[in-house]
Design a protein around this motif. Structure first.
Motif, short mmCIF file in Angstrom:
data_model
loop_
_atom_site.label_atom_id
_atom_site.label_comp_id
_atom_site.label_asym_id
_atom_site.label_seq_id
_atom_site.Cartn_x
_atom_site.Cartn_y
_atom_site.Cartn_z
N UNK A 48 42.39 40.95 45.46
CA UNK A 48 41.39 41.88 45.28
C UNK A 48 41.96 43.16 45.50
N UNK A 49 43.65 43.12 45.73
CA UNK A 49 44.40 44.25 45.99
C UNK A 49 44.72 45.09 44.28
N UNK A 50 44.71 44.23 42.91
CA UNK A 50 44.93 44.48 42.09
C UNK A 50 43.79 44.93 41.73
N UNK A 51 42.52 43.94 42.09
CA UNK A 51 41.16 44.59 41.37
C UNK A 51 40.84 45.93 41.96
N UNK A 52 40.68 45.96 43.40
CA UNK A 52 40.29 47.31 44.42
C UNK A 52 41.33 48.95 43.16
N UNK A 53 42.62 48.26 43.15
CA UNK A 53 43.58 49.30 42.38
C UNK A 53 43.03 49.84 41.13
N UNK A 54 42.45 48.74 40.20
CA UNK A 54 41.75 48.64 39.30
C UNK A 54 40.46 49.88 39.15
N UNK A 55 40.17 50.75 40.19
CA UNK A 55 38.68 51.08 40.63
C UNK A 55 37.29 50.42 40.95
N UNK A 56 37.47 48.29 40.67
CA UNK A 56 36.14 47.66 41.12
C UNK A 56 36.25 47.58 42.53
N UNK A 57 35.02 47.18 43.00
CA UNK A 57 34.22 47.53 44.21
C UNK A 57 34.71 45.79 44.60
N UNK A 58 35.09 45.20 45.60
CA UNK A 58 35.54 44.19 46.33
C UNK A 58 35.65 43.51 47.50
N UNK A 59 34.66 42.26 47.61
CA UNK A 59 34.74 42.44 48.72
C UNK A 59 35.74 40.34 48.90
N UNK A 60 36.32 40.72 50.21
CA UNK A 60 37.26 39.37 50.74
C UNK A 60 36.91 38.67 51.48
N UNK A 61 35.63 36.97 51.61
CA UNK A 61 35.19 36.64 52.63
C UNK A 61 36.32 35.50 53.06
N UNK A 62 36.41 35.60 54.38
CA UNK A 62 36.89 33.57 54.49
C UNK A 62 36.73 33.51 55.76
N UNK A 63 36.22 32.54 56.37
CA UNK A 63 35.61 31.82 57.48
C UNK A 63 36.06 31.61 58.95
#
Length: 429
Positions: A48-63
């Motif tokens: 998520x960190x790498x993706x968001x830093x690259x400008x991608x919208x990202x959501x992380x789910x954990x149960x």
């Protein structure tokens, strides 16, 4: 023997008790994002960190609640290892084996650089020390194997050396071992601090982290993924599965590719400085050569954390605690009278070939199966898979391995006890 328990004893993770995770971003899941990451452990948060830093919208789910899992429960050992050495990997996989070994070292370098802030961003304060590792022969039959390992690594120019049994006193306060190897390229850290730091970095970069939200299904249509959760559905261009030992019915194919096995740790009360030094004069990360290995270390606040398992059979924490306490005293009798303050456990993901694996399931990427050595590798794999999605890097060499299903996975509760007996027999040779 029953463990001596401190008045403040708790069946909870030491690390998690000391460092609560940062508040997740929470809120309602978005209707659509570039990438959904399933699992908020080291792999998922690094992705998520790498993706968001690259400008991608990202959501992380954990149960589960953020910080619940193995990423905050492990022994805090940062080791650039696969279960085979460089020569063994090359013999079995040829040129691919050489690249696999290089990736293990790249993973270690990546974690050190991230902690130090070498990427120009804030580093992570997680009590990291380049401690080195002491790999110990638990029986005389393993000394030649360790000599060979030391020579194999030294031939590659690595800072590795074999230590004769008579010289081990400078490395460890124990007479239980028959030689050892010191690997300089190993570190120790506070895993809950590392996890919290990665979560903070990811959220500061713009990733959303939503915990207590299980993913219940994945489907794909017209090149898009539909991720169904306990709080609604999300459309995404890409999905990264970072569940490791906790793959569930949402990904039954992935669930059949790993065996979740319990690993347990006890942590003593804080040791007097002279006692701590008598146990571990150098402060190294210590591991022995058994199938059912022990791993132990001094913590940043000067406790002894001692981990392992008796078998592949399921046990409760109290049973594992008493076994580990008795084993700890066999290794370090000077700790007699020292009480246990924390005991906890969780699952690690084993694979048939004892190697991590990367692959795709109906277009979704996954990384899994670090076999108990995932602090460096899992973190790096999350980062690397994100680079694959952003076009900055090709898939890792691990993606070229065939990832076989565990045979008769639904019957493993029946045959794992037999495997345990075989491993135990080997450990007593």
């Amino acid at each position: 023997m029953p463990a001596l328990l401190a008045p403040s004893y708790a069946e909870s993770g030491l690390w998690q008790a000391q460092v609560p995770p940062p508040p997740p971003t929470g809120g309602e899941p978005p209707a659509s994002v570039d990438v959904v990451v399933v699992g908020a452990g080291l792999c998922g948060l690094a992705a998520a960190d790498t993706l968001a830093t690259a400008g991608r919208s990202v959501v992380v789910f954990d149960r589960e609640p953020l910080g619940w899992g193995a990423s905050s429960r492990n022994g805090g050992m940062v080791i650039p290892e696969l279960k085979s050495g460089p020569a063994g990997l090359e013999r079995h996989y040829g040129e691919l084996g050489t690249r696999l070994y290089a990736e293990a070292n790249e993973a270690f370098d990546f974690v050190e650089a991230t902690i130090a802030g070498d990427d120009g961003r804030a580093g992570i304060d997680c009590d990291y020390v380049r401690s080195g590792q002491l790999y110990l022969a638990h029986s005389p039959s393993h000394t030649d194997e360790l000599r060979h390992q030391a020579a194999e690594h030294a031939a590659l120019g690595e800072a590795v050396r074999f230590v004769e049994a008579g010289d081990l006193g400078a490395e460890i306060g124990s007479e239980a071992f028959h030689g050892g190897v010191v690997f300089d390229r190993t570190g120790g850290l506070h895993p809950a601090r590392l996890h919290a730091g990665l979560a903070t970095r990811a959220m500061n970069a713009g990733a959303r982290v939503i915990d207590r939200t299980g993913v219940t299904g994945l489907s794909r249509r017209a090149g898009r993924h539909r991720v169904t959760t306990t709080r609604g559905s999300v459309e995404a261009a890409d999905v990264i599965l970072a569940t490791n030992a906790y793959a569930d019915a949402a990904t039954p194919v992935l669930r059949r590719k790993v065996v979740p096995v319990g690993s347990y740790i006890i942590a003593t009360e804080v040791l007097p400085e002279d006692l701590a030094r008598s146990v571990s004069p150098t402060g190294r990360m210590m591991v022995d050569t058994k199938n059912f290995l022990f791993y132990w270390r001094l913590t940043p606040d000067r406790r002894l954390a001692f981990g392992g398992r008796r078998s592949l059979d399921p046990v409760d924490v109290s049973e594992a605690r008493d076994f580990l306490y008795d084993s700890m005293l066999r290794v370090h009798p000077q700790l007699a009278g020292t009480a246990v303050e924390h005991a906890w456990g969780g699952n690690v993901a084993l694979t048939l070939d004892r190697l991590p694996h990367v692959g795709r399931l109906d277009g979704a990427w996954y990384a899994t199966g670090c076999n108990g050595s995932g602090v460096a590798m899992n973190t790096w794999l999350g980062h690397r898979l994100s680079q694959v999605l952003t076009g900055e890097a090709p898939p890792p060499a691990l993606a070229e391995l065939k990832h076989r299903n565990v045979p008769l996975s639904s019957w493993r509760h029946a045959y794992l006890p037999l495997v345990s007996r075989w491993f135990d027999f080997q450990d007593h040779r």
